[in-house]
Design a protein around this motif. Structure first.
Motif, mmCIF file in Angstrom:
data_model
loop_
_atom_site.group_PDB
_atom_site.id
_atom_site.type_symbol
_atom_site.label_atom_id
_atom_site.label_comp_id
_atom_site.label_asym_id
_atom_site.label_seq_id
_atom_site.Cartn_x
_atom_site.Cartn_y
_atom_site.Cartn_z
ATOM 1 N N GLY A 57 6.398 -44.337 40.886
ATOM 2 C CA GLY A 57 5.232 -44.019 40.821
ATOM 3 C C GLY A 57 4.996 -43.666 42.707
ATOM 4 O O GLY A 57 5.616 -43.659 43.396
ATOM 5 N N ALA A 58 3.384 -43.846 42.849
ATOM 6 C CA ALA A 58 3.223 -43.424 44.283
ATOM 7 C C ALA A 58 1.902 -44.264 44.424
ATOM 8 O O ALA A 58 1.058 -44.500 43.640
ATOM 9 C CB ALA A 58 2.967 -41.622 44.427
ATOM 10 N N LYS A 59 1.753 -44.325 46.068
ATOM 11 C CA LYS A 59 0.648 -44.980 46.207
ATOM 12 C C LYS A 59 0.068 -44.406 47.498
ATOM 13 O O LYS A 59 0.806 -43.747 48.248
ATOM 14 C CB LYS A 59 0.988 -46.514 46.757
ATOM 15 N N LEU A 179 -7.468 -65.550 40.328
ATOM 16 C CA LEU A 179 -5.992 -65.119 39.831
ATOM 17 C C LEU A 179 -4.924 -65.758 40.241
ATOM 18 O O LEU A 179 -5.228 -66.717 40.855
ATOM 19 C CB LEU A 179 -5.951 -63.329 40.098
ATOM 20 N N GLY A 180 -3.845 -65.248 39.701
ATOM 21 C CA GLY A 180 -2.416 -65.942 39.881
ATOM 22 C C GLY A 180 -2.155 -67.041 39.196
ATOM 23 O O GLY A 180 -2.853 -67.630 38.386
ATOM 24 N N ASP A 181 -1.020 -67.732 39.242
ATOM 25 C CA ASP A 181 -0.478 -68.748 38.529
ATOM 26 C C ASP A 181 -0.392 -69.859 39.392
ATOM 27 O O ASP A 181 0.618 -70.188 39.886
ATOM 28 C CB ASP A 181 0.790 -68.515 37.633
ATOM 29 N N ASP A 182 -1.522 -70.645 39.726
ATOM 30 C CA ASP A 182 -1.541 -71.853 40.522
ATOM 31 C C ASP A 182 -0.894 -71.363 41.898
ATOM 32 O O ASP A 182 -0.251 -71.986 42.717
ATOM 33 C CB ASP A 182 -0.463 -72.701 40.156
ATOM 34 N N GLY A 183 -1.617 -70.213 42.301
ATOM 35 C CA GLY A 183 -1.199 -69.807 43.974
ATOM 36 C C GLY A 183 -0.268 -68.597 43.940
ATOM 37 O O GLY A 183 0.264 -68.133 45.053
ATOM 38 N N LEU A 184 0.692 -68.435 42.855
ATOM 39 C CA LEU A 184 1.463 -67.369 42.642
ATOM 40 C C LEU A 184 1.324 -66.355 41.740
ATOM 41 O O LEU A 184 0.469 -66.481 40.720
ATOM 42 C CB LEU A 184 2.984 -67.891 42.045
ATOM 43 N N PHE A 185 1.519 -65.070 41.974
ATOM 44 C CA PHE A 185 1.364 -63.751 41.484
ATOM 45 C C PHE A 185 2.097 -62.674 41.549
ATOM 46 O O PHE A 185 2.635 -62.203 42.573
ATOM 47 C CB PHE A 185 -0.028 -63.133 41.976
ATOM 48 N N ALA A 186 2.735 -62.368 40.185
ATOM 49 C CA ALA A 186 3.838 -61.575 40.025
ATOM 50 C C ALA A 186 3.150 -60.106 39.939
ATOM 51 O O ALA A 186 2.233 -59.921 39.081
ATOM 52 C CB ALA A 186 4.554 -61.801 38.729
ATOM 53 N N ARG A 187 3.664 -59.415 40.948
ATOM 54 C CA ARG A 187 2.967 -57.632 40.953
ATOM 55 C C ARG A 187 4.175 -57.081 40.759
ATOM 56 O O ARG A 187 5.029 -56.675 41.511
ATOM 57 C CB ARG A 187 2.330 -57.888 42.350
ATOM 58 N N PRO A 188 3.986 -55.893 40.007
ATOM 59 C CA PRO A 188 4.706 -54.798 40.011
ATOM 60 C C PRO A 188 4.530 -53.449 40.702
ATOM 61 O O PRO A 188 5.110 -52.363 40.804
ATOM 62 C CB PRO A 188 4.613 -54.352 38.398
ATOM 63 N N ASP A 189 3.256 -53.540 41.451
ATOM 64 C CA ASP A 189 2.781 -52.221 42.141
ATOM 65 C C ASP A 189 2.643 -52.570 43.546
ATOM 66 O O ASP A 189 1.918 -51.367 44.211
ATOM 67 C CB ASP A 189 1.136 -52.185 41.612
ATOM 68 N N LEU A 190 3.068 -53.326 44.294
ATOM 69 C CA LEU A 190 3.325 -53.428 45.716
ATOM 70 C C LEU A 190 4.407 -52.801 46.113
ATOM 71 O O LEU A 190 5.400 -53.350 46.246
ATOM 72 C CB LEU A 190 2.933 -54.976 46.144
ATOM 73 N N ALA A 191 4.310 -51.800 46.931
ATOM 74 C CA ALA A 191 5.625 -50.642 47.324
ATOM 75 C C ALA A 191 6.398 -51.629 48.143
ATOM 76 O O ALA A 191 7.725 -51.766 48.352
ATOM 77 C CB ALA A 191 5.094 -49.703 47.914
#
Length: 242
Positions: A57-59, A179-191
């Motif tokens: 994709g694009a950002k 948000l996040g899981d105890d300070g961790l956050f899995a992201r698919p959208d950060l280039a």
């Protein structure tokens, strides 16, 4: 010269102590290591030109980020904290490279930053940010790319994220309440994370739209505390991976 280095090291140790973080100290696993530091966003307002996001994709090329309700901009906060982290790492013998040269003009697009980071072949890539979340939520979270696109993202990057999260929490900072899981956050959208070929995380140190977090971010002492905690996380990871 040796005296100057000694004084610099002592000042760094004092900064860490004042921030409530145990001084990392120079030692095995640090000298000569390389960390790529990305002070997120741009001072010139950015560009909506579309660039690859690493997943087909694009950002937007770049943005100026968020700001506190009082007008303190995220890009300036990111730059200030990054400079402090760089100074502390240099005092410990860790080499650094930056994604942008200043906080006054245009900055590279996110895909260009990722390419520069990969070209440096660093031991770690750390992108410094602040969030613009709901005003009632506060605290930090550490982002990593998921699902992973290569072996580094599936292993060492998660280790870096977890180590960074633990160091921030050990420094007395609060994991995100929104948000996040105890300070961790899995992201698919950060280039920047998707394109990374070396261990990479993006750290949202707090929520600029929250009054409590904003008060810390606009304080020089608060920014020193954030920087010391990030430095501690980087040092812990470098020593683990030595």
């Amino acid at each position: 010269m040796r005296l100057v280095r000694l004084v610099t090291a002592l000042c760094t140790t004092a900064t860490l102590a004042l921030a409530g973080v145990a001084p990392a100290g120079a030692g095995p696993g640090l000298a000569g290591r390389l960390v790529f530091l990305d002070a997120g966003h741009s001072a010139d307002g950015g560009s909506t030109a579309q660039v690859p996001n690493g997943r087909g994709g694009a950002k937007d090329c770049q943005t100026s980020g968020t700001a506190t309700d009082g007008g303190y901009p995220e890009h300036t906060f990111n730059w200030d904290v990054t400079q402090r982290v760089r100074t502390e790492l240099s005092a410990l013998g860790v080499r650094t490279e930056l994604s942008r040269a200043d906080d006054s003009g245009p900055a590279p697009c996110i895909d260009v930053r990722a390419a520069a980071a990969n070209a440096a072949q660093p031991d770690a890539i750390v992108s410094i940010h602040a969030d613009g979340g709901p005003a009632g939520g506060h605290g930090f979270h550490v982002n990593y790319s998921a699902p992973p696109l290569n072996a580094v993202q599936g292993g060492p990057a998660v280790t870096l994220a977890t180590t960074m999260r633990d160091s921030l929490a050990d420094a007395g900072l609060t994991p995100s309440t929104y948000l996040g899981d105890d300070g961790l956050f899995a992201r698919p959208d950060l280039a920047g994370l998707n394109l990374a070929e070396y261990p990479a995380v993006l750290v949202e140190l707090g929520n600029m739209r929250n009054a409590e977090d904003a008060a810390v971010m606009t304080s020089a002492d608060g920014r020193a505390r954030y920087a010391a905690a990030v430095t501690s996380g980087i040092v812990a990871f470098l020593r683990q991976s030595a």
